[in-house]
Write a protein that holds these residues in place. Sequence first.
Motif, short mmCIF file in Angstrom:
data_model
loop_
_atom_site.label_atom_id
_atom_site.label_comp_id
_atom_site.label_asym_id
_atom_site.label_seq_id
_atom_site.Cartn_x
_atom_site.Cartn_y
_atom_site.Cartn_z
N PHE A 1 1.70 15.75 15.37
CA PHE A 1 2.15 15.72 13.98
C PHE A 1 2.08 14.31 13.42
O PHE A 1 1.57 14.08 12.32
CB PHE A 1 3.58 16.26 13.90
CG PHE A 1 4.24 16.07 12.56
CD1 PHE A 1 3.99 16.94 11.51
CD2 PHE A 1 5.13 15.01 12.35
CE1 PHE A 1 4.59 16.77 10.28
CE2 PHE A 1 5.73 14.83 11.12
CZ PHE A 1 5.47 15.72 10.08
N LEU A 2 2.58 13.33 14.17
CA LEU A 2 2.58 11.95 13.70
C LEU A 2 1.16 11.42 13.51
O LEU A 2 0.88 10.69 12.56
CB LEU A 2 3.36 11.06 14.68
CG LEU A 2 4.85 11.34 14.80
CD1 LEU A 2 5.49 10.44 15.85
CD2 LEU A 2 5.55 11.18 13.47
N ASP A 3 0.27 11.80 14.41
CA ASP A 3 -1.12 11.38 14.26
C ASP A 3 -1.73 12.01 13.00
O ASP A 3 -2.49 11.36 12.28
CB ASP A 3 -1.94 11.80 15.48
CG ASP A 3 -1.65 10.94 16.70
OD1 ASP A 3 -1.08 9.85 16.53
OD2 ASP A 3 -1.98 11.37 17.82
N GLU A 4 -1.40 13.26 12.77
CA GLU A 4 -2.00 13.98 11.64
C GLU A 4 -1.55 13.40 10.31
O GLU A 4 -2.34 13.29 9.36
CB GLU A 4 -1.64 15.46 11.73
CG GLU A 4 -2.36 16.33 10.73
CD GLU A 4 -2.20 17.80 11.04
OE1 GLU A 4 -1.72 18.53 10.16
OE2 GLU A 4 -2.56 18.22 12.16
N VAL A 5 -0.26 13.03 10.22
CA VAL A 5 0.25 12.49 8.96
C VAL A 5 0.07 10.98 8.88
O VAL A 5 0.49 10.35 7.91
CB VAL A 5 1.73 12.86 8.73
CG1 VAL A 5 1.91 14.36 8.74
CG2 VAL A 5 2.64 12.21 9.78
N GLU A 6 -0.56 10.39 9.94
CA GLU A 6 -0.80 8.95 9.99
C GLU A 6 0.49 8.17 9.81
O GLU A 6 0.57 7.22 9.02
CB GLU A 6 -1.85 8.55 8.94
CG GLU A 6 -3.19 9.21 9.15
CD GLU A 6 -4.22 8.80 8.13
OE1 GLU A 6 -3.84 8.23 7.08
OE2 GLU A 6 -5.42 9.02 8.37
N VAL B 1 8.57 7.76 -2.38
CA VAL B 1 7.32 7.13 -1.97
C VAL B 1 7.58 6.29 -0.74
O VAL B 1 8.64 5.68 -0.59
CB VAL B 1 6.73 6.26 -3.11
CG1 VAL B 1 7.66 5.10 -3.45
CG2 VAL B 1 5.34 5.75 -2.74
N ALA B 2 6.61 6.31 0.18
CA ALA B 2 6.65 5.44 1.35
C ALA B 2 5.58 4.38 1.17
O ALA B 2 4.42 4.70 0.90
CB ALA B 2 6.41 6.23 2.63
N LEU B 3 5.98 3.11 1.29
CA LEU B 3 5.07 1.99 1.10
C LEU B 3 4.94 1.19 2.39
O LEU B 3 5.92 1.03 3.13
CB LEU B 3 5.57 1.08 -0.02
CG LEU B 3 5.79 1.73 -1.39
CD1 LEU B 3 6.39 0.70 -2.36
CD2 LEU B 3 4.48 2.28 -1.94
N ARG B 4 3.76 0.66 2.62
CA ARG B 4 3.50 -0.23 3.74
C ARG B 4 3.26 -1.63 3.18
O ARG B 4 2.59 -1.79 2.15
CB ARG B 4 2.27 0.25 4.51
CG ARG B 4 1.88 -0.66 5.67
CD ARG B 4 0.51 -0.30 6.23
NE ARG B 4 0.47 1.05 6.76
CZ ARG B 4 -0.31 2.02 6.29
NH1 ARG B 4 -1.11 1.79 5.26
NH2 ARG B 4 -0.30 3.21 6.85
N GLU C 1 0.84 -1.19 0.00
CA GLU C 1 0.00 0.00 0.00
C GLU C 1 0.88 1.25 0.00
O GLU C 1 1.93 1.28 0.65
CB GLU C 1 -0.91 0.03 1.24
CG GLU C 1 -1.84 -1.17 1.36
CD GLU C 1 -2.61 -1.16 2.67
OE1 GLU C 1 -2.25 -0.37 3.57
OE2 GLU C 1 -3.58 -1.93 2.78
N VAL C 2 0.43 2.27 -0.69
CA VAL C 2 1.13 3.56 -0.67
C VAL C 2 0.72 4.30 0.60
O VAL C 2 -0.46 4.58 0.81
CB VAL C 2 0.79 4.40 -1.91
CG1 VAL C 2 1.46 5.77 -1.82
CG2 VAL C 2 1.23 3.69 -3.18
N THR C 3 1.72 4.59 1.43
CA THR C 3 1.46 5.37 2.64
C THR C 3 1.47 6.87 2.33
O THR C 3 0.61 7.62 2.76
CB THR C 3 2.51 5.08 3.72
OG1 THR C 3 2.51 3.68 3.99
CG2 THR C 3 2.22 5.85 4.99
N ARG C 4 2.50 7.29 1.57
CA ARG C 4 2.63 8.72 1.28
C ARG C 4 3.57 8.91 0.11
O ARG C 4 4.52 8.13 -0.06
CB ARG C 4 3.17 9.46 2.50
CG ARG C 4 2.97 10.97 2.48
CD ARG C 4 3.27 11.58 3.84
NE ARG C 4 2.36 11.03 4.85
CZ ARG C 4 2.75 10.19 5.81
NH1 ARG C 4 4.01 9.83 5.93
NH2 ARG C 4 1.86 9.72 6.66
#
Length: 299
Positions: free
Chosen positions: A173-178, A292-295, A132-135
């Motif tokens: 911040f971490l919560d907001e950007v998930e 890209v950040a992937l999960r 999955e694409v995180t960001r």
Amino acid sequence: MTTLWRYADPAEFLAVAEPVLAADPVGTTIIGAAVQQLVTEASTPAPATGRVGAGPAPWFAAVTDVDGRVSGLAMRTGRYHPVLHGLTPEVAAELAERILDTGEVPAGVQGEAASARAFAQRVAALRGGRVEVTREFGLHHLRTLRPPVGVPGRARRATESDLDLLVDWLFAFLDEVEDDVPPVSGDPQERRAAETQIQRARLPHSWLWVDNAGVPVSLASSRAPAFGVARIGPVYTPPDRRGHGYAAAVTAHVSAHHRAAGSEVVLFTDLANPTSNGVYRRIGFVQVGERVALRIASE
């Protein structure tokens, strides 16, 4: 023909990777800053919770071509997901297999899209899961700094008395950007204590914008310069303080501080957030790359 080499010692890796890090300090900003910090920490002991490598032992990798020249780099420090730079998709997939052979099962990866996806897909294929694409990030390089005018207040360096606020804002911040990086600890009190130590270590590189009453309204942290490049982040303004130019003002101040010391300045933005991208563009940042950040999520 390429060869993939893995390292456990950051100093040994730095000796091999330095030509690539020095040739492209902007593109390699994450790897360069992390390995330089680890090498520095090895010679100047500090509380483990304040280190970039807090968590599992880090690993590093370098790819050499047929002439022995380093053409790509990768690393995983602490609890963070692996970061790739300059790897072909084929080599990224091979690296994934090598990491799985050690018993480590990556839950994510960050890097250029093709290599990151090849790495994540190989992990998912061998151990199960879906990618999955995180960001999607934009890498931005400061060109001509244009500080905003008319923003009320001033910048000041964060101090020990600001630590509780810094930790609160970091979690927000971490919560907001998930953010999906595993926390330092599953226990809230232990996690807060560990993050407080991390923020204490970063105080020399953390700045607050305070309003005319002296109340902190925005934060911009940065990393110590590596190979002549300082990276800003995170930048955070509480929701009820947004829309006044505070984030732009504190980011411009930190940028000017690093520029005055002789460093270039970069930062990452979430490409899905047009507001923040516009803010940084207006003060002089230009996008020079994408990541890209992937999960790798369980089925």
